[in-house]
Design a protein around this motif. Structure first.
Motif, short mmCIF file in Angstrom:
data_model
loop_
_atom_site.label_atom_id
_atom_site.label_comp_id
_atom_site.label_asym_id
_atom_site.label_seq_id
_atom_site.Cartn_x
_atom_site.Cartn_y
_atom_site.Cartn_z
N ILE B 107 0.83 -1.20 0.00
CA ILE B 107 0.00 0.00 0.00
C ILE B 107 0.87 1.26 0.00
CG2 ILE B 107 -0.37 0.29 2.48
CD1 ILE B 107 -3.38 0.57 1.85
N TYR B 108 2.04 1.19 0.67
CA TYR B 108 2.93 2.36 0.68
C TYR B 108 3.50 2.60 -0.72
CZ TYR B 108 2.92 1.34 5.75
OH TYR B 108 2.56 1.08 7.02
N GLN B 111 1.18 4.37 -2.99
CA GLN B 111 1.12 5.79 -2.67
C GLN B 111 2.31 6.54 -3.26
OE1 GLN B 111 -0.05 6.58 1.45
NE2 GLN B 111 1.68 7.92 1.61
N LEU B 115 2.42 9.64 -6.14
CA LEU B 115 2.83 11.01 -5.82
C LEU B 115 4.20 11.37 -6.37
CD1 LEU B 115 1.50 11.13 -2.16
CD2 LEU B 115 0.46 12.13 -4.18
N ILE B 129 -4.00 5.05 -5.82
CA ILE B 129 -4.65 4.94 -4.52
C ILE B 129 -4.89 6.31 -3.91
CG2 ILE B 129 -2.49 4.61 -3.23
CD1 ILE B 129 -4.15 2.63 -1.47
N ILE B 130 -4.05 7.27 -4.22
CA ILE B 130 -4.20 8.60 -3.62
C ILE B 130 -4.86 9.56 -4.60
CG2 ILE B 130 -2.95 10.60 -2.73
CD1 ILE B 130 -2.91 8.36 -0.77
N LEU B 131 -4.32 9.63 -5.82
CA LEU B 131 -4.84 10.61 -6.77
C LEU B 131 -6.15 10.13 -7.39
CD1 LEU B 131 -1.49 11.53 -8.54
CD2 LEU B 131 -2.67 12.79 -6.74
N ASN B 132 -6.95 11.07 -7.85
CA ASN B 132 -8.22 10.72 -8.48
C ASN B 132 -7.98 10.10 -9.86
OD1 ASN B 132 -7.45 13.57 -8.19
ND2 ASN B 132 -8.73 13.86 -9.99
#
Lengths: 393, 162
Positions: B107-108, B111, B115, B129-132
């Motif tokens: 999961i890290y 991310q 980014l 997982i973070i960005l749309n």
């Protein structure tokens, strides 16, 4: 027929932060879980790079509404380490008091939510009423119920008066009595035993392998608490002990949190009674020398980490935040496999997810016959109904 | 409560990882190993087997201008944090995944991929997982040289739809 995945909008403005689960289920049994947590990314790490150390603290306070003090403490102690500052003990004690009050309100909130998820709303009302006493103490001491605005680089912003200390001490006996009552209930109350015992089981090996932190790990017998293992603020000076348990299920996680509530109360009492005299802040330099700091903190949900790089200016070069919930998701995805669909609310709630609770759940039958979506409320209701039909085990 | 004693020494880390990079003690409970991309998996394996590091604290990622950097922070019951640092060239940001060795890394890494645009070879599902999902491809907001392009769409409601 191929597996069907239905995109479900996760925005749900009512209660909880957005996360989207895709639950692959075979009848009542869960086969796999996929999750998407991205919907609330606010770019705080990037924004932190453009604010100086005075203005970045209020920003970090808003990473999380519940762990607001956790984020500012872990950050300020990191910057203070980079600046090689010695912080007055009175400031460290005040930080500890607020930190433990924060843990108490967070754990009481969790206990109420867990009780609600299993349909035990009386307990939910009780814990949230008692949580009000903690919130009142926070408000009296810091002026705020949520973002306390206590920390700054170099110390704390508000001192405690003798009257405030006396008022806080007066509230503790009643809370202590209530906590003893909860400790007793966890072991005796039929509803809690039925719905918590054996649910969401995680062995010690799994907890270690999957990187679980906080009460989730400690309930599986992993003796890991940053307050002791990498001590900060006043934890090395005050008496307390790490609570662990070996049940490894939601029941164990409840026992750990109730134990920690009692420990926090003792710590708060000790700090209030033994508050060192002296100043509450030291003047920090404007800029921090070039340094690379990994600063750790035991937040209510587990180990919180800020990785900070400073570069001789008054701003951070890089701030990388790893929240405890991110560390715990992997273990949730595993502990849900082969469990009943009815147990999702309580298992997910058992890690006390902070970045979000879920808004909606997509239920996908692996054979593709039935694809539907459930709201969190429907799923909670399904859970209560499932166990009602099934009766006592 | 007094602090838990740290029971892993610099010499032990040097003995286990010395041939994979330079080892230095940066704090009483932090030891940093400057390693390289081809050696990082071996370093993680040895930290697990020889140094009893059973917990990954964080995989920190940073852009230091010339290169990108990953720092694997590992710890265990000995309470020492062992930091494995590697530098990654900007023009070829590729490293082997650690998600099979350290499950939480999965999961890290997703991310970090989002980014900073580092690709983890062998990761089973390196999805956003973070960005749309409508974030433009190939833009990595935590890179120092990233600036929003006014002609690009970064999410929210599209102008023409208003």
């Amino acid at each position: 027929m191929a597996e069907v995945i239905v995109p479900v909008g996760p925005q749900h403005p009512a209660l909880k932060e957005p996360v989207n689960f895709k639950v692959v289920a075979d009848g009542e049994t869960i086969v796999r879980l996929e999750l998407d947590v991205s919907y609330n990314h606010r770019g705080i790490e990037k924004a932190a790079e453009s604010r100086d150390f005075v203005r970045v603290v209020p920003l970090l306070e808003r990473v999380c509404g519940i762990c607001s003090h956790s984020h500012t403490t872990v950050f300020t102690k990191g910057i203070e380490e980079a600046m090689k500052l010695t912080i007055p003990p009175r400031a460290q004690y005040i930080r500890t008091i607020v930190a433990e009050l924060e843990r108490m309100h967070s754990h009481l909130l969790w206990l109420g939510v867990a009780a609600h998820e299993v349909g035990f709303n009386t307990l939910f009302m009780w814990t949230w009423r008692d949580r009000e006493a903690v919130q009142d103490m926070l408000e009296e001491m810091t002026g705020n119920r949520v973002n306390y605005g206590t920390n700054e680089v170099g110390g704390v912003r508000r001192d405690l008066t003798p009257e405030q200390i006396q008022a806080a001490l007066k509230r503790l006996p009643k809370l202590e009595e209530r906590l003893a009552k909860y400790a007793e209930m966890v072991n005796a109350e039929e509803t809690m035993l039925l719905r918590f015992k054996g649910v969401g089981h995680l062995t010690k090996e799994q907890a270690l392998q999957l990187g679980a932190v906080g009460p989730t790990a400690r309930a599986s017998g992993v003796d890991y608490d940053i307050r002791r293992d990498d001590p900060y603020i006043a934890y090395a000076d005050i008496p307390w002990k790490v609570i662990t348990d070996t049940h490894g299920d939601v029941y164990g996680r409840t026992l750990v949190r109730v134990g920690e509530l009692q420990q926090s109360l003792e710590m708060i009492r000790y700090c209030l009674q033994n508050l060192p005299a002296g100043p509450i802040r030291t003047a920090p330099p404007r800029a921090a020398p070039r340094a690379e700091i990994l600063t750790r903190y035991e937040a209510p949900r587990g180990e919180l980490v800020h990785f900070i790089r400073t570069n001789n200016t008054d701003k951070v070069e890089r701030l990388d935040i790893r929240t405890p919930t991110l560390a715990n998701w992997t273990s949730v995805a595993v502990s849900l496999v082969n469990q009943n669909l009815a147990d999702i609310p309580v298992i997910v709630a058992a890690i006390d997810p902070c970045l979000s609770c879920t808004s909606r759940i997509t239920v996908v039958n692996p054979k593709g016959r039935h694809v539907g979506e459930m709201t969190w409320d429907e799923l909670s209701e399904h859970g209560r109904e499932f166990y009602r039909r099934r009766g006592r085990r | 409560m007094s602090a838990a004693p740290v029971t892993l020494t610099l010499d032990q880390v040097k003995a286990a990882l010395g041939d994979l990079g330079t080892v230095e003690q940066v704090r009483s409970n932090r030891i940093k190993v400057h390693s390289t991309i081809p050696k990082v998996r071996e370093a993680i394996l040895r930290a697990q087997s020889l140094l009893a590091c059973d917990h990954v604290v964080q995989i920190a990622a940073a852009d230091n201008g010339k290169t990108l950097e990953l720092l694997y922070h590992l710890t265990g019951a000995h309470r020492m944090v062992v930091v494995l640092a590697i530098e990654i060239p900007r023009d070829k940001p590729e490293v082997p995944t650690a998600s099979d060795l350290l499950p939480p890394a999965g999961i890290y890494e997703r991310q970090i991929h989002d980014l900073l645009g580092i690709t983890f070879r062998g990761h089973p599902a390196l999805k956003r997982i973070i960005l749309n999902e409508d974030w433009p491809e190939g833009e990595y907001p935590l890179r120092k040289d990233w600036k929003p392009d006014p002609t690009h769409f970064y999410g929210g409601v599209r102008e023409e739809a208003k």
